[in-house]
Design a protein around this motif. Structure first.
Motif, PDB file in Angstrom:
ATOM      1  N   LYS A 279      19.282   4.667   9.253  1.00 48.44           N
ATOM      2  CA  LYS A 279      20.188   5.410   8.367  1.00 48.44           C
ATOM      3  C   LYS A 279      20.548   4.621   7.109  1.00 48.44           C
ATOM      4  N   TYR A 280      20.315   3.314   7.135  1.00 44.49           N
ATOM      5  CA  TYR A 280      20.624   2.465   5.982  1.00 44.49           C
ATOM      6  C   TYR A 280      19.449   2.329   5.010  1.00 44.49           C
ATOM      7  N   HIS A 281      18.323   2.951   5.324  1.00 44.35           N
ATOM      8  CA  HIS A 281      17.112   2.802   4.519  1.00 44.35           C
ATOM      9  C   HIS A 281      16.588   4.178   4.101  1.00 44.35           C
ATOM     10  N   SER A 282      16.652   4.470   2.832  1.00 45.99           N
ATOM     11  CA  SER A 282      16.175   5.737   2.289  1.00 45.99           C
ATOM     12  C   SER A 282      14.664   5.673   2.059  1.00 45.99           C
ATOM     13  N   LYS A 283      13.965   6.665   2.575  1.00 45.85           N
ATOM     14  CA  LYS A 283      12.507   6.739   2.388  1.00 45.85           C
ATOM     15  C   LYS A 283      12.160   6.759   0.897  1.00 45.85           C
TER      16      LYS A 283
ATOM     17  N   THR B 139       0.817  -1.222   0.000  1.00 47.90           N
ATOM     18  CA  THR B 139       0.000   0.000   0.000  1.00 47.90           C
ATOM     19  C   THR B 139       0.850   1.272   0.000  1.00 47.90           C
ATOM     20  N   HIS B 140       2.163   1.116  -0.139  1.00 48.61           N
ATOM     21  CA  HIS B 140       3.114   2.229  -0.230  1.00 48.61           C
ATOM     22  C   HIS B 140       3.122   3.102   1.035  1.00 48.61           C
ATOM     23  N   ALA B 141       2.957   2.485   2.177  1.00 43.94           N
ATOM     24  CA  ALA B 141       2.954   3.200   3.464  1.00 43.94           C
ATOM     25  C   ALA B 141       4.390   3.336   3.971  1.00 43.94           C
ATOM     26  N   VAL B 142       5.143   4.194   3.322  1.00 42.02           N
ATOM     27  CA  VAL B 142       6.573   4.332   3.577  1.00 42.02           C
ATOM     28  C   VAL B 142       6.872   4.819   4.994  1.00 42.02           C
ATOM     29  N   ASP B 143       6.092   5.738   5.498  1.00 41.80           N
ATOM     30  CA  ASP B 143       6.341   6.237   6.856  1.00 41.80           C
ATOM     31  C   ASP B 143       6.294   5.096   7.867  1.00 41.80           C
ATOM     32  N   TYR B 144       5.346   4.196   7.702  1.00 36.88           N
ATOM     33  CA  TYR B 144       5.238   3.044   8.603  1.00 36.88           C
ATOM     34  C   TYR B 144       6.476   2.158   8.488  1.00 36.88           C
ATOM     35  N   LEU B 145       6.945   1.937   7.275  1.00 40.90           N
ATOM     36  CA  LEU B 145       8.131   1.107   7.075  1.00 40.90           C
ATOM     37  C   LEU B 145       9.351   1.721   7.755  1.00 40.90           C
ATOM     38  N   VAL B 146       9.511   3.025   7.633  1.00 37.35           N
ATOM     39  CA  VAL B 146      10.633   3.705   8.293  1.00 37.35           C
ATOM     40  C   VAL B 146      10.456   3.650   9.807  1.00 37.35           C
TER      41      VAL B 146
ATOM     42  N   ASP C  22      13.953   5.549  -1.644  1.00 38.73           N
ATOM     43  CA  ASP C  22      14.224   4.237  -2.244  1.00 38.73           C
ATOM     44  C   ASP C  22      13.141   3.220  -1.883  1.00 38.73           C
ATOM     45  N   ILE C  23      12.685   3.270  -0.647  1.00 39.55           N
ATOM     46  CA  ILE C  23      11.612   2.367  -0.214  1.00 39.55           C
ATOM     47  C   ILE C  23      10.358   2.619  -1.043  1.00 39.55           C
ATOM     48  N   LEU C  24      10.002   3.890  -1.221  1.00 45.17           N
ATOM     49  CA  LEU C  24       8.809   4.239  -1.990  1.00 45.17           C
ATOM     50  C   LEU C  24       8.936   3.779  -3.441  1.00 45.17           C
ATOM     51  N   ILE C  25      10.072   4.015  -4.034  1.00 41.30           N
ATOM     52  CA  ILE C  25      10.284   3.598  -5.428  1.00 41.30           C
ATOM     53  C   ILE C  25      10.144   2.091  -5.552  1.00 41.30           C
ATOM     54  N   TRP C  26      10.783   1.345  -4.639  1.00 41.53           N
ATOM     55  CA  TRP C  26      10.731  -0.112  -4.712  1.00 41.53           C
ATOM     56  C   TRP C  26       9.324  -0.634  -4.469  1.00 41.53           C
TER      57      TRP C  26
END
Length: 125
Positions: A59-63, A43-50, A65-69
Motif C-alpha cells: 500500500k506504500y508503493h504506487s505502481k 527493464t520497467h517490469a513494474v508488476d514484478y516489483l509490486v 510512481d514505480i514506473l515513472i521512477w
C-alpha cells in the motif's frame, strides 16, 4: 552474443534475472530477489516489483510512481556490498532525468513467506 545481466552477473539477462521476472522460477535467496528487482527497474517490469514487495508494504508503493521512477532513470550498474539471509546492502548507480550521476545506497530487508522471498523495507545511506 547476449549482454550480461543488468544485475552485474556475467550470465545473459535471459538466463539470470529474466527467469525470475517472467516467473519461470522463483528467486531462491534474498540476494537473487534483490538483483532481479534491480533488473526489473532497468527493464520497467513494474508488476514484478509490486508482486515481490511484501503484501504488508504494498500500500506504500504506487505502481504508477514505480514506473515513472524506473523509466526516468538510466540504470548503470549494481554493486552488492554485503548480504545475509534476510538483508542485502547495495549501491545502485544511475543517471537521473537531469542527466546527473546518482548512487542509491540501501540496506534492504527481505522476508521469506512459504518459500517465496519478498522485499520488506530499506535503510538508506
Amino acid at each position: 552474443m547476449s549482454k550480461n545481466c543488468y544485475c552485474g552477473n556475467v550470465k545473459p539477462f535471459a538466463e539470470c534475472c529474466e527467469i525470475f521476472i517472467k516467473e519461470i522460477e522463483k528467486a531462491p535467496t534474498a540476494e537473487k530477489l534483490m538483483r532481479s528487482r534491480y533488473s526489473a527497474y532497468a527493464t520497467h517490469a513494474v508488476d514484478y516489483l509490486v508482486n515481490t514487495t511484501h503484501v504488508s508494504k504494498r500500500k506504500y508503493h504506487s505502481k504508477e510512481d514505480i514506473l515513472i521512477w524506473s523509466k526516468s532513470n538510466q540504470w548503470i550498474k549494481l554493486e552488492i556490498l554485503n548480504s545475509s539471509e534476510n538483508t542485502v546492502e547495495f549501491k545502485a548507480y544511475y543517471i537521473d532525468s537531469d542527466l546527473k550521476a546518482q548512487v542509491h545506497h540501501e540496506k534492504s530487508g527481505f522476508k521469506n513467506d512459504n518459500g517465496l522471498w519478498f522485499y520488506v523495507d530499506g535503510e538508506f545511506y
